[in-house]
Every structure is written in C-alpha cells, then in structure tokens.
Scaffold this motif. Structure first.
Motif, short mmCIF file in Angstrom:
data_model
loop_
_atom_site.label_atom_id
_atom_site.label_comp_id
_atom_site.label_asym_id
_atom_site.label_seq_id
_atom_site.Cartn_x
_atom_site.Cartn_y
_atom_site.Cartn_z
N VAL A 6 24.17 31.84 23.82
CA VAL A 6 25.54 31.36 24.04
C VAL A 6 26.40 31.65 22.81
O VAL A 6 27.58 32.03 22.94
N TYR A 55 27.18 25.75 26.05
CA TYR A 55 25.73 25.60 26.11
C TYR A 55 25.33 24.39 26.95
O TYR A 55 24.40 24.46 27.76
N LEU A 72 25.36 35.28 28.47
CA LEU A 72 25.27 34.06 29.26
C LEU A 72 24.10 34.11 30.24
O LEU A 72 23.42 33.11 30.47
#
Length: 327
Positions: free
Chosen positions: A241, A302, A61
């Motif tokens: 992601v 995302y 992330l």
C-alpha cells in the motif's frame, strides 16, 4: 336458519408456548448488525480511505489484497499446527476468515478466540484441549510477531524511533497496572485452592498438548511457519500500500514500523484495534521518515483493504457457519 357445520380443528396441547425465534437465527444476524453499527461509527474514515484508494496504483493494491488473503491461510496453518488431530481444511480456512470479522467487532482477540474455540469443540476436541490449543496458538503468534520485530530491528536499528508509539506518560501507569494484575493473580492462586487446581490442571494439559504437537514435525512446521508468516504477510501488505501511494520509506523500515505499532496497540483492548491501530501506525510511519499526510493516507487505505473490505463478507461467512452448526 340452517346451521353451518365447521370442520373439527386439531386440539392445541395444553401449556404449549408460542413459537419463538431460534437463538441460532438471531446469532446469524447479529454479525451483520454489528458491522452496520461499526461502519456508521467510522463512516468518515471509510469515506477518506476509499478516496485515497482511488488515487493509488492498482498493481500494488492488488499485491496488498493478495497478501491479506494469504494471512488467512497462514492463520489456518498455525491453528492446525496447534492440534494433533487433522482439522477439516476447508472449514478451517472459512473459520479463519469469519474469525477475522469477529475480531474486528469484539475487543481484540476475543472474537477470533471464541470462534476458533467453538470450531475445535465442534470438531470433537474437548474444551480443555481446545483451550490448550488456543493458548499455544496465541503464544506462537506473539513469539512470531515479537521475534520478527526483534530480527528486523537488529538488522535495521535506524528504522524508527520507538518513543511515541505509546502516549506520553503511559509507560509508568502501564507498568503499575501489569504489576498489580500479576500480584493479584499470584495472590488468588496462593489463597484459593480451587482456582489453583484449575490453573495447574490447565497448564498440565497445555504442556502435554505442546509436547504432542512438537513430536510431529509437520505440526511443528505448520505452527511456527504460520506464526512467523502471519505478521510478515501483514507487513508486506502495508509495504505494498505504501508503494501504491508513493510513500518514500524503505520496505524494511515500513515492516519494522508496522510490527512495532501492532505490538504497542496489543496493550489497548479496543475492537480489532479500531482507532488505536490507525493512530499508532501513523506515528510509526512518521517516525520511520514518512510525511505525515502521506502516512495517514497509507494507513487509511491499508485499513480499508485489511479490515473494511473483508468485514461484510466475513460477517456473512460467520453467520453461515453458525447456521450450518460448523461453529
């Protein structure tokens, strides 16, 4: 009874209107109001997206956040490459961050275009040259996105099926609509002399600006380097992601899916692609071989990183730039 003497007050000028709230102050607060409205409308998506982020692997992330931040740098490079004059780098980067927020609050492309057009005119460029630079930027961005998609799709032809990215039965009406727009535009140009003269003048200015930019290697490198880096960084964010949530799709296939989906939704003029981007991305990831549930989770997470987290600070930056008369 003793009379009380009051001090004389200054006379009020005749015809003076009550003090009104400055328009610029209203413009500073308008982005925040729009953010609140959009957030309330999409509160279910926000809640689900943040829930998925809580179960993801944070190193990936963080990589997605870094890629998102670099997209603003790439956009700033492309904007600088579209003009010969040197733009203030700090204000240029801040403007791209603010333009991203404006782009998600207005129909696709209009918010960012308006912010950057105003920024260039404040920097001293004429409206004609600013419009020409904007057109050159949009052309370079489109060429970069479609060119990168073409290269990846030729290298990985089995990455995904392109059918399904647009609704069933939409291709025929879309072709007819585009044809009608082209014919109407051609008819207007042929019949209305003033419009034809304006278009010819704009094209002459745009071609002159393009030649001037490409005569300087540093500007040409910034223009085309940023134009290809921007979609590549966006795709890299989606790949990160996907890795964070355990999506079992090869990175190159993820990149092809993202680029194909964003090219498809460019035909749908919704604010920032809200709704249309999510739907097209889920379809593209499933077509690339991902499970529907995981693909949905990846897309929501995302969009949280690339749209919703920067939206409030971007709106605050936009208000600050308006207040300081940078735009």
């Amino acid at each position: 009874m003793t009379a009380v003497h009051l001090p004389d007050l200054p006379p009020v000028p005749e015809g003076r209107l009550p003090r009104r709230v400055p328009v610029r102050r209203i413009l500073c607060l308008l982005p925040l109001l729009l953010v609140a409205v959009v957030a309330v409308q999409h509160r279910a998506v926000l809640a689900e997206g943040f829930a998925h982020l809580g179960t993801a692997r944070w190193p990936w992330l963080l990589a997605a956040v870094c890629a998102t931040c670099l997209t603003w740098v790439a956009a700033a490079c492309t904007r600088q490459g579209a003009v010969v004059e040197r733009l203030p780098p700090g204000r240029l980067l801040a403007t791209q961050f603010a333009a991203g927020a404006a782009n998600h609050l207005l129909p696709t492309g209009l918010g960012a275009s308006a912010v950057n057009l105003r920024f260039m005119t404040v920097c001293g460029l004429s409206l004609a040259r600013s419009s020409a630079a904007l057109a050159l930027y949009l052309l370079a961005e489109a060429v970069g996105r479609v060119g990168l998609l073409a290269v990846l799709f030729l290298a990985f032809p089995d990455a995904l099926r392109l059918d399904g990215l647009l609704p069933d039965g939409a291709i025929g009406p879309l072709v007819l609509a585009v044809t009608a727009v082209v014919l109407v535009a051609a008819g207007v140009l042929a019949l209305v002399r003033r419009v034809r003269a304006t278009v010819v003048s704009f094209l002459r200015t745009a071609l002159g600006e393009a030649r001037s930019v490409h005569a300087r290697p540093s500007r040409a490198l910034a223009l085309w380097g940023g134009a290809f880096a921007f979609p590549a960084l966006q795709a890299a964010g989606l790949v990160a992601v996907g890795r964070a949530l355990g999506l079992t799709v090869p990175p190159a296939h993820l990149a092809v899916a993202y680029l194909a989906a964003t090219v498809a939704v460019a035909l749908v003029p919704t604010p920032g692609g809200l709704g249309s981007v999510e739907a097209a991305l889920v379809v593209a990831l499933v077509a690339a071989g991902g499970p529907a549930a995981v693909a949905t989770a990846v897309v929501l997470a995302y969009r949280i990183i690339t749209v919703w987290l920067p939206l409030l600070p971007g709106a605050l930056t936009l208000g600050a730039l308006v207040r300081r008369k940078v735009i």
